[in-house]
Design a protein around this motif. Structure first.
Motif, PDB file in Angstrom:
ATOM      1  N   GLY A  26      26.771  73.323   0.320  1.00  0.00           N
ATOM      2  CA  GLY A  26      28.454  74.184  -0.345  1.00  0.00           C
ATOM      3  C   GLY A  26      29.295  74.712   0.212  1.00  0.00           C
ATOM      4  O   GLY A  26      28.574  74.979   1.214  1.00  0.00           O
ATOM      5  N   GLY A  27      29.918  75.693   0.244  1.00  0.00           N
ATOM      6  CA  GLY A  27      30.800  76.658   0.585  1.00  0.00           C
ATOM      7  C   GLY A  27      32.198  76.043   1.533  1.00  0.00           C
ATOM      8  O   GLY A  27      32.502  75.057   1.637  1.00  0.00           O
ATOM      9  N   ASN A  28      33.499  77.220   1.496  1.00  0.00           N
ATOM     10  CA  ASN A  28      34.445  76.453   2.051  1.00  0.00           C
ATOM     11  C   ASN A  28      34.666  75.447   1.545  1.00  0.00           C
ATOM     12  O   ASN A  28      36.182  74.742   1.645  1.00  0.00           O
ATOM     13  N   HIS A  29      35.068  75.304  -0.157  1.00  0.00           N
ATOM     14  CA  HIS A  29      35.829  74.261  -0.395  1.00  0.00           C
ATOM     15  C   HIS A  29      35.449  73.091  -0.247  1.00  0.00           C
ATOM     16  O   HIS A  29      35.966  71.881  -0.361  1.00  0.00           O
ATOM     17  N   TRP A  30      34.234  72.992  -0.219  1.00  0.00           N
ATOM     18  CA  TRP A  30      33.294  71.397   0.667  1.00  0.00           C
ATOM     19  C   TRP A  30      33.290  70.580  -0.483  1.00  0.00           C
ATOM     20  O   TRP A  30      32.858  71.254  -1.556  1.00  0.00           O
ATOM     21  N   THR A  31      34.223  69.946  -0.814  1.00  0.00           N
ATOM     22  CA  THR A  31      33.994  68.764  -1.935  1.00  0.00           C
ATOM     23  C   THR A  31      32.938  67.884  -2.490  1.00  0.00           C
ATOM     24  O   THR A  31      32.796  67.564  -1.559  1.00  0.00           O
ATOM     25  N   LEU A  32      31.980  68.413  -3.513  1.00  0.00           N
ATOM     26  CA  LEU A  32      31.059  67.660  -3.410  1.00  0.00           C
ATOM     27  C   LEU A  32      30.757  67.300  -5.046  1.00  0.00           C
ATOM     28  O   LEU A  32      30.757  68.070  -6.279  1.00  0.00           O
ATOM     29  N   ALA A  33      29.914  66.327  -5.091  1.00  0.00           N
ATOM     30  CA  ALA A  33      29.405  66.238  -6.814  1.00  0.00           C
ATOM     31  C   ALA A  33      27.106  66.143  -6.470  1.00  0.00           C
ATOM     32  O   ALA A  33      26.786  65.500  -5.925  1.00  0.00           O
ATOM     33  N   SER A  34      26.879  66.943  -7.531  1.00  0.00           N
ATOM     34  CA  SER A  34      25.531  65.621  -7.695  1.00  0.00           C
ATOM     35  C   SER A  34      25.331  65.117  -8.622  1.00  0.00           C
ATOM     36  O   SER A  34      25.745  65.586 -10.484  1.00  0.00           O
ATOM     37  N   VAL A  35      24.026  64.492  -9.083  1.00  0.00           N
ATOM     38  CA  VAL A  35      23.199  64.125 -10.333  1.00  0.00           C
ATOM     39  C   VAL A  35      22.105  64.493 -10.212  1.00  0.00           C
ATOM     40  O   VAL A  35      21.123  63.952  -9.309  1.00  0.00           O
ATOM     41  N   PHE A  36      21.778  64.882 -11.170  1.00  0.00           N
ATOM     42  CA  PHE A  36      20.067  65.839 -11.361  1.00  0.00           C
ATOM     43  C   PHE A  36      20.059  64.629 -12.474  1.00  0.00           C
ATOM     44  O   PHE A  36      19.672  65.540 -13.602  1.00  0.00           O
ATOM     45  N   PRO A  37      18.932  63.787 -12.612  1.00  0.00           N
ATOM     46  CA  PRO A  37      18.280  63.265 -13.514  1.00  0.00           C
ATOM     47  C   PRO A  37      16.825  64.649 -13.904  1.00  0.00           C
ATOM     48  O   PRO A  37      16.467  65.112 -13.430  1.00  0.00           O
ATOM     49  N   LEU A  38      16.040  64.127 -14.837  1.00  0.00           N
ATOM     50  CA  LEU A  38      14.923  64.571 -15.814  1.00  0.00           C
ATOM     51  C   LEU A  38      14.226  64.547 -14.729  1.00  0.00           C
ATOM     52  O   LEU A  38      12.576  65.155 -14.481  1.00  0.00           O
ATOM     53  N   GLU A  39      13.907  62.718 -14.547  1.00  0.00           N
ATOM     54  CA  GLU A  39      12.359  62.449 -13.349  1.00  0.00           C
ATOM     55  C   GLU A  39      13.727  61.279 -12.306  1.00  0.00           C
ATOM     56  O   GLU A  39      14.615  60.971 -12.623  1.00  0.00           O
ATOM     57  N   GLY A  40      13.252  61.499 -11.024  1.00  0.00           N
ATOM     58  CA  GLY A  40      13.323  60.945  -9.837  1.00  0.00           C
ATOM     59  C   GLY A  40      14.256  61.962  -9.044  1.00  0.00           C
ATOM     60  O   GLY A  40      14.462  63.550  -9.178  1.00  0.00           O
ATOM     61  N   ASP A  41      15.013  60.982  -8.057  1.00  0.00           N
ATOM     62  CA  ASP A  41      15.943  61.412  -7.046  1.00  0.00           C
ATOM     63  C   ASP A  41      17.003  61.893  -7.653  1.00  0.00           C
ATOM     64  O   ASP A  41      17.470  61.972  -8.632  1.00  0.00           O
ATOM     65  N   VAL A  42      17.011  63.541  -6.617  1.00  0.00           N
ATOM     66  CA  VAL A  42      18.885  64.309  -6.849  1.00  0.00           C
ATOM     67  C   VAL A  42      19.895  63.459  -5.999  1.00  0.00           C
ATOM     68  O   VAL A  42      18.951  63.566  -4.768  1.00  0.00           O
ATOM     69  N   THR A  43      20.959  63.586  -6.135  1.00  0.00           N
ATOM     70  CA  THR A  43      21.906  62.654  -5.319  1.00  0.00           C
ATOM     71  C   THR A  43      23.098  63.291  -5.926  1.00  0.00           C
ATOM     72  O   THR A  43      23.359  64.322  -5.923  1.00  0.00           O
ATOM     73  N   VAL A  44      23.399  63.731  -4.234  1.00  0.00           N
ATOM     74  CA  VAL A  44      24.400  64.338  -3.604  1.00  0.00           C
ATOM     75  C   VAL A  44      25.581  63.598  -3.087  1.00  0.00           C
ATOM     76  O   VAL A  44      24.731  62.489  -2.331  1.00  0.00           O
ATOM     77  N   PHE A  45      26.889  63.783  -3.056  1.00  0.00           N
ATOM     78  CA  PHE A  45      27.903  63.359  -3.078  1.00  0.00           C
ATOM     79  C   PHE A  45      29.452  64.006  -2.499  1.00  0.00           C
ATOM     80  O   PHE A  45      29.162  64.683  -2.897  1.00  0.00           O
ATOM     81  N   THR A  46      29.018  63.946  -0.996  1.00  0.00           N
ATOM     82  CA  THR A  46      29.842  64.467  -0.211  1.00  0.00           C
ATOM     83  C   THR A  46      30.903  63.581   0.176  1.00  0.00           C
ATOM     84  O   THR A  46      31.644  62.568  -0.312  1.00  0.00           O
ATOM     85  N   SER A  47      32.162  64.298   0.621  1.00  0.00           N
ATOM     86  CA  SER A  47      33.466  64.314   0.817  1.00  0.00           C
ATOM     87  C   SER A  47      32.992  62.612   1.789  1.00  0.00           C
ATOM     88  O   SER A  47      32.821  63.606   2.851  1.00  0.00           O
ATOM     89  N   ALA A  48      34.528  62.386   2.442  1.00  0.00           N
ATOM     90  CA  ALA A  48      34.152  61.399   3.082  1.00  0.00           C
ATOM     91  C   ALA A  48      34.850  61.719   4.337  1.00  0.00           C
ATOM     92  O   ALA A  48      34.157  61.211   5.610  1.00  0.00           O
ATOM     93  N   ASP A  49      35.356  63.123   4.762  1.00  0.00           N
ATOM     94  CA  ASP A  49      35.624  63.783   5.944  1.00  0.00           C
ATOM     95  C   ASP A  49      34.094  64.691   6.655  1.00  0.00           C
ATOM     96  O   ASP A  49      34.037  64.499   7.447  1.00  0.00           O
ATOM     97  N   VAL A  50      33.004  64.832   5.815  1.00  0.00           N
ATOM     98  CA  VAL A  50      31.609  65.268   6.250  1.00  0.00           C
ATOM     99  C   VAL A  50      30.468  64.037   5.861  1.00  0.00           C
ATOM    100  O   VAL A  50      30.495  63.744   5.120  1.00  0.00           O
ATOM    101  N   HIS A  51      30.355  63.437   7.191  1.00  0.00           N
ATOM    102  CA  HIS A  51      29.549  63.149   7.003  1.00  0.00           C
ATOM    103  C   HIS A  51      27.799  63.423   6.448  1.00  0.00           C
ATOM    104  O   HIS A  51      27.202  64.164   5.895  1.00  0.00           O
ATOM    105  N   PRO A  52      27.462  62.491   6.257  1.00  0.00           N
ATOM    106  CA  PRO A  52      25.785  62.898   5.713  1.00  0.00           C
ATOM    107  C   PRO A  52      24.921  63.456   5.838  1.00  0.00           C
ATOM    108  O   PRO A  52      24.071  64.436   5.828  1.00  0.00           O
TER     109      PRO A  52
END
Length: 458
Positions: free
Chosen positions: A118-144
């Motif tokens: 996060g930081g500087n209005h970096w647009t992100l979303a996240s999925v946090f499952p009870l089990e398994g991998d956590v996933t982050v979605f970044t805006s298209a202007d920032v490479h993974p």
């Protein structure tokens, strides 16, 4: 930094002389809850005098080779374990944190807490499952790959698809979670500063249409309660942020003088935060003038300062995503005697807050005690809220919003900024001071080292 008292005696400002807990002596060596007159006169000097060379040793302990502050894997496991424990108790199979960079990035704090991003209005979303991998979605202007450089907690990082639409990409990820029945959505309601919620109607509609068998539940209270008590690492980051706030206040004292426009001082103040390692955006309220404006503003003017002006600021520094805050009153020249009287009264309120901020006390009781200090001459209002990743609960701003805030119980290692405000009945004159504290069994422990005082700039 050289300081002098109002009678002109030259003093050396000693960082660390302020009491760490209420119960010790005050800045002037007075154990009374009504401190003696406290003022420091700052001799203006070059800004460069306040700028340090190299990184702070505390920062070095947490920074990677690029100077990026990062929490440890042990801190990740602590947070994820606490969240998943609560999810299991509430039968929540996954949590979705939608993107929302409002109010100085604070509305995306849950993604920052779970992923370190996060930081500087970096647009992100996240999925946090009870089990398994956590996933982050970044805006298209920032490479993974940028996401991977800035944190080492999450490896499943995806760029959102579509024209800046996150929800469709998130739904595809949610469909990959086996037996998803109850989905916690952050921001449906009950946010600290937006009780009506912040999650977009379109996001909720898409979730209901494309995941008709999944029950949507509000995850805002769960995340707020888990985040309330701070770890040693989080307190260290808040301490670093507090140091940056104090340096920014020194910059005001060094640069404010007759004829200098407000915005130049404000710019130097914010620049010092960024140079010291704070992120953008930063919350920096400001007021200047005499007669005083009726409140702070979110922006300075370009008006040149005049001798006699009152300068009040309330600002934050965000270090590694942790928001430390402080408030300071300054005068260009000597402060009128009434302001010193008001400041003694304000410090009595600060001391009461510090004394009451201990496990088992409630926010409502503290707010009532402070507001009850209002008398025939002055209005006293509580101004106290939790510190952490942003939009932290609980909050008491002039009072408490509802029963949930009033009945919130203080716990050890929770963190607050304490800054009650005192004003004349007509609000023509007002003053405050405060900084970030950590709650202990013996009351509040200050993270800052500023001596509580009105700063008078000569």
């Amino acid at each position: 930094a050289s300081w002098s008292a109002r009678d002109g005696k030259v003093l050396r400002h000693q960082w660390g002389t302020a009491p760490s807990c209420i119960g010790g002596e005050g800045a002037a060596g007075n154990p009374s809850p009504f401190p003696r007159k406290a003022s420091s006169t700052r001799n203006a000097g070059p800004l460069a005098r306040q700028m340090r060379e190299g990184r702070n040793s505390l920062a070095d302990a947490h920074d990677d080779e690029r100077g990026i502050p990062k929490f440890t894997i042990a801190e990740r496991e602590r947070r994820w374990g606490l969240v998943r424990q609560r999810m299991a108790m509430e039968r929540i199979d996954a949590i979705f944190v939608p993107p929302h960079t409002g109010l100085f990035d604070t509305q995306q704090a849950n993604t920052r807490y779970l992923t370190g991003l996060g930081g500087n209005h970096w647009t992100l979303a996240s999925v946090f499952p009870l089990e398994g991998d956590v996933t982050v979605f970044t805006s298209a202007d920032v490479h993974p790959e940028i996401c991977r450089l800035r944190q080492d907690w999450v490896t499943d990082i995806r760029a959102m698809t579509g024209a800046w639409g996150f929800t469709g990409s998130v739904i595809e990820r949610l469909k990959q979670i086996p037996n998803l029945r109850r989905l916690g959505v952050s921001g449906l309601s009950g946010n600290t500063r937006f009780p009506e919620g912040t999650t977009a109607h379109g996001t909720v509609r898409m979730l209901r249409e494309q995941l008709p068998e999944v029950e949507l539940v509000n995850a805002t209270p769960l995340m707020a309660e888990v985040r309330f008590v701070k770890s040693d690492e989080e307190i260290a980051f808040l301490r670093m942020g507090t140091e940056l706030v104090e340096r920014a206040i020194d910059v005001i004292a060094d640069t404010a003088r007759e004829g200098v426009p407000e915005n130049r001082i404000y710019a130097q103040m914010v620049a010092s935060l960024i140079e010291g390692g704070s992120e953008l955006p930063v919350f920096a309220l400001w007021s200047a003038g005499m007669p005083q404006p009726p409140s702070n503003s979110y922006l300075p003017t370009r008006r040149p300062l005049r001798t006699g002006d009152a300068l009040l600021t309330e600002l934050q520094a965000r270090y590694g995503g942790c928001d430390a805050a402080g408030a300071q009153s300054l005068f260009l020249g000597p402060a009128p005697d009434e302001y010193h009287e008001m400041f003694r009264y304000q410090q009595a309120a600060v001391n009461i807050c510090h004394e009451m901020l201990r496990p088992g006390q409630t926010v409502g009781a503290i707010a009532s005690a402070i507001n009850a200090m209002t008398d025939d001459r002055y209005d006293m209002r509580v101004l106290m809220h939790s510190r952490g990743m942003g939009d932290d609960s609980p909050m008491a701003v002039f009072g408490v919003r509802d029963a949930a805030m009033a009945n919130w119980t203080i716990e050890e290692n929770s963190a607050f900024v304490v800054k009650p405000i005192v004003s004349t009945k007509d609000r023509a004159r007002w003053i405050y001071w405060g900084d970030t504290v950590v709650c202990t069994a013996h009351g509040a422990q200050r993270l800052g080292k500023r001596v509580p005082s009105i700063i008078e700039i000569r």
